[in-house]
Each structure stands twice: as structure tokens, then as C-alpha cells.
Design an enzyme around this catalytic site. Structure first.
Site, mmCIF file in Angstrom:
data_model
loop_
_atom_site.group_PDB
_atom_site.id
_atom_site.type_symbol
_atom_site.label_atom_id
_atom_site.label_comp_id
_atom_site.label_asym_id
_atom_site.label_seq_id
_atom_site.Cartn_x
_atom_site.Cartn_y
_atom_site.Cartn_z
ATOM 1 N NE ARG A 307 -1.820 2.117 3.346
ATOM 2 C CZ ARG A 307 -1.652 2.040 4.662
ATOM 3 N NH1 ARG A 307 -2.198 1.072 5.359
ATOM 4 N NH2 ARG A 307 -0.904 2.928 5.294
ATOM 5 C CG HIS A 311 -6.075 2.571 6.155
ATOM 6 N ND1 HIS A 311 -7.334 2.986 6.529
ATOM 7 C CD2 HIS A 311 -6.155 1.232 6.009
ATOM 8 C CE1 HIS A 311 -8.130 1.932 6.606
ATOM 9 N NE2 HIS A 311 -7.444 0.860 6.296
ATOM 10 C CE1 TYR A 320 1.409 3.156 8.362
ATOM 11 C CE2 TYR A 320 0.168 4.873 9.475
ATOM 12 C CZ TYR A 320 0.322 4.022 8.407
ATOM 13 O OH TYR A 320 -0.590 4.039 7.368
#
Length: 409
Positions: A307, A311, A320
């Protein structure tokens, strides 16, 4: 009796913000090295398939091995256009969200091959139970871009009349079941739909979709039990894009090694595939669909991808993971890889790619202009509030009738 205190193992991602991306422990099998089993091979004979990765495209852009040859040149060019369309669609809708024209959006960046290639392996009458990152199923299936945008903008022509979150599309005619934000439900519903199709003597199969994080939900395991027990004609897809929101995939995978390996405990044949290899995804999907149609039951497919974007528009991945992690991802960019293959075949070029890219962008922008003319969150007409009371029940109950009257509709 020991005096040593107990401890827990907490998995750690390969790198954190500020670190250099490191995928040195990620094993990438040679393209063409993984065998292609017969569609009726027993699951216990296929255990090796869950620990390798089916790949077709090599570093030279050539299609090699037993999984190659499932698509013609024209089909490959259309597949490239589908992925390019999805990428431009993503970009335009992400910008529209930033401009306040819609409340929410989730990108597919880096994952375009998974849904676009898979859709080409299905029949039009088959049913997908997707997550919010499989819009490529619609685009590859010919669903109008303008209609997708109308749903995102929740305008007067939204086919769902504002009843769903933006990007939670639904189209029975295009084999796209209503999206659920709780992704685990899609797996169990896909199995149930497939069982109903078999019970009724139909010929249609189902495909369930789930992310790596949602495999830790109980619905995943319930779906696997029913699919295995009844040999449901369903293809169960786990899209392992390495991150479940801000949690890396090692948390949900547990000690299994791979997500595909989870199929072994249920007696379901399981295959890992390079999710950034359009040809490999199509070949494995076609194999699994043929197995389901022939009455040999379900297949679990783990699509290994990455990805590249956030998100969703509510997420900041910089908190992160490192900013350049996708650039280091060893399976590359699905669009660039298919383009290189077409160039290798002599049926594409940099010039044709540039021209196609401009044409596709014009098509996407034209669709956006038409959709915005029908309204967005900040302008134009919206669905009538009256519609929230309608088509909820076959016959409107008294309490809704009273509420509608009190609201003046």
C-alpha cells in the site's frame, strides 16, 4: 520451579520513520519458478504453494514459466489502461477530498494490478464481495467513472442516494456487492452467496476480499470453515499490502509465516501471488475460478503487494513508516512492470504510453466535470432528505411514515 518471569513476543516492523527501508528478509522467488498444479490437485499436495510466490514477469519484462500466456496482447494493453485509469481516478478523487468536495477517500496506489487483473478472470455474472480498495473490479468491468464519482460526491445522481460512505460502491449488475466497513463480513457473505449459487444449481461463483489485518477477525475463520466443509465455489482473496492502517502485517499474520498458510488447517488449497504482477494475478485468479466452477471447491489466494499511499484520507502514514518505503519495495510498481512487458513484446512504447496517459487523464477529468455539475458536498443539488425514508422496507412501516411527515417530506 523457575524464577524467570514470563514474557511476550511483540513483532516489530522492518523499519520505522527515519530508518532506511529494509526488505532484506523478504524472499522473492525467481519469475517462472513456481509450478502450476492441475485444477483438481488435492490441497495437501499443494502445501508448497503457500510458501512461495507465483511470478510471471522477470526483471527484463519477459513473461516466463507455466503461469504465462493467459492473456493476449490486446488484453494486456487493456489491462494497462485499466490500471492507469484507476491511478488517475485516485489522484483526482484524492484532490477532490482535499478540496472539501467529499468527506472521505482511500487510494489504491501500488495495488492496481490486484483488482484489475482479477476482474479479467471472472465472468460478468460472478459476484465480488470487496473491500474499499478494489475499485479496479468496477473499472475493469466497465462501470462508468461518472457514476463512481457521483457516489463519492453523494450528489443528486448518487446511485445509492447517500446511504453509504463515499467509495462504498454497490452494483449488482457489475458483480460488486455492497462494501462493508467491517471487512471481515465480506468473507463470510461471499461463502454464503457461493453456497446459495450451488444449492440453486446456478453457474456463478463468488469472490471474497479481505485485508491482511482483517484475517484476525472471527469472520475470516468462520468463512474458511464453511467454505472447506461444503466445498463452496468461492475464491477467497487476502490482500497483504503490508499495513493494516498503522499496524504492520506481522501482527495479524501471527506465527504462520504467510497468510496463505492459514488455509492448510482448513484443507483449502492456498497460493501466494505477486500482487504487483498483472499477468501472475490474472493467471492465478483464472486457475482458482476454473477450480471453483469445476466443483473442486474454494481457493485461498494471498496477494503480496504494498500500500503505497495512506490507509485513507484520515491517515498519516508518516507517523508509522518511512516516506520512501514503497520505492524500496522489491516487487516494484505494477503499472511500470506491465508497461515494460508490453514494450518488450514490441506492442507498446514510451510515446504511446505518454499519449495514452494524457487520453486517460482527459477521460477522468471529463467524468469529474460531469459529476461535479450534479453536485458535491460543497455545491450543487443533493439527494432529497425524503429518500432516507424510502426503500428501507418493502412496505413503509407506520413509525417511518410518521417521521417522514414530521420532517415535512
Amino acid at each position: 520451579m523457575t524464577d524467570h518471569p514470563l514474557s511476550l513476543h511483540v513483532p516489530e516492523p522492518g523499519c520505522r520513520p527515519g530508518d532506511e527501508p529494509d526488505f532484506s528478509d523478504f524472499e522473492v522467488p525467481k519469475a517462472g519458478a513456481v509450478r502450476r498444479p492441475a485444477i483438481d490437485e488435492a490441497p495437501e499436495k499443494m502445501r508448497d504453494m503457500a510458501f512461495s510466490i507465483v511470478r510471471v514477469l522477470n526483471r527484463k519484462g519477459e513473461a516466463v514459466g507455466p503461469w504465462a500466456g493467459t492473456l493476449s496482447g490486446d488484453e494486456l494493453k487493456q489491462g494497462l489502461r485499466d490500471m492507469m485509469t484507476l491511478r488517475h481516478f485516485d489522484d483526482r478523487m484524492l484532490k477532490a477530498q482535499r478540496q472539501g468536495k467529499t468527506s472521505f477517500y482511500a487510494q489504491h496506489l501500488g495495488e492496481e494490478a490486484v483488482a484489475c487483473a482479477f476482474r479479467r478472470a471472472l465472468e460478468d455474472s460472478d459476484m465480488n464481495f470487496p473491500t474499499y480498495r478494489q475499485a479496479g473490479l468496477l473499472i475493469a468491468g466497465g462501470y462508468p467513472l461518472e457514476t463512481m464519482m457521483n457516489q463519492i460526491f453523494s450528489n443528486a445522481r448518487d446511485p445509492l442516494e447517500g446511504r453509504q460512505l463515499p467509495i462504498f460502491y454497490s452494483s449488482k449488475d457489475h458483480g460488486f456487492f455492497t462494501i462493508s466497513g467491517n471487512l471481515g463480513t465480506q468473507f463470510i457473505q461471499a461463502v454464503g452467496w457461493a453456497m446459495a449459487s450451488a444449492i440453486s444449481g446456478d453457474t456463478r461463483i463468488a469472490a471474497g476480499w479481505i485485508g491482511d489485518g482483517s484475517t484476525s477477525e472471527s469472520d475470516f475463520h468462520a468463512a474458511m470453515v464453511f467454505a472447506s466443509t461444503y466445498k463452496a465455489p468461492v475464491v477467497l482473496n487476502v490482500v497483504n499490502n503490508q499495513w493494516a492502517i498503522s499496524t504492520f502485517q506481522g501482527m495479524a499474520r501471527g506465527n504462520a509465516g504467510t497468510f496463505a498458510a492459514r488455509g492448510h488447517g482448513f484443507g483449502i488449497p492456498s497460493i501466494r501471488v505477486d500482487g504487483n504482477d498483472f499477468l501472475a494475478v490474472h493467471a492465478v485468479a483464472k486457475w482458482a475460478a476454473a477450480r471453483a466452477r469445476a466443483g473442486h471447491g474454494p481457493t485461498l489466494i494471498e496477494h503480496v503487494t504494498y500500500r503505497a499511499g495512506a490507509h485513507s484520507t484520515s491517515d498519516d502514514p508518516a507517523a508509522y513508516r518511512t516516506k520512501h518505503e514503497f520505492d524500496a519495495w522489491p516487487l516494484g510498481d505494477p503499472v511500470a512492470r506491465l508497461k515494460a512487458h508490453l514494450v518488450t513484446l514490441g506492442i507498446w512504447s514510451d510515446e504511446r504510453h505518454t499519449q495514452a496517459d494524457a487520453e486517460i487523464l482527459d477521460e477522468v477529468m471529463a467524468a469529474q466535470k460531469k459529476a461535479e455539475a450534479c453536485g458535491t458536498m460543497i455545491s450543487g443539488p443533493a439527494p432529497s432528505p425524503r429518500s432516507m425514508f424510502e426503500r428501507v422496507y418493502a412496505e413503509m412501516p407506520d413509525h417511518l411514515r410518521r417521521q417522514r411527515q414530521e420532517a415535512g417530506y
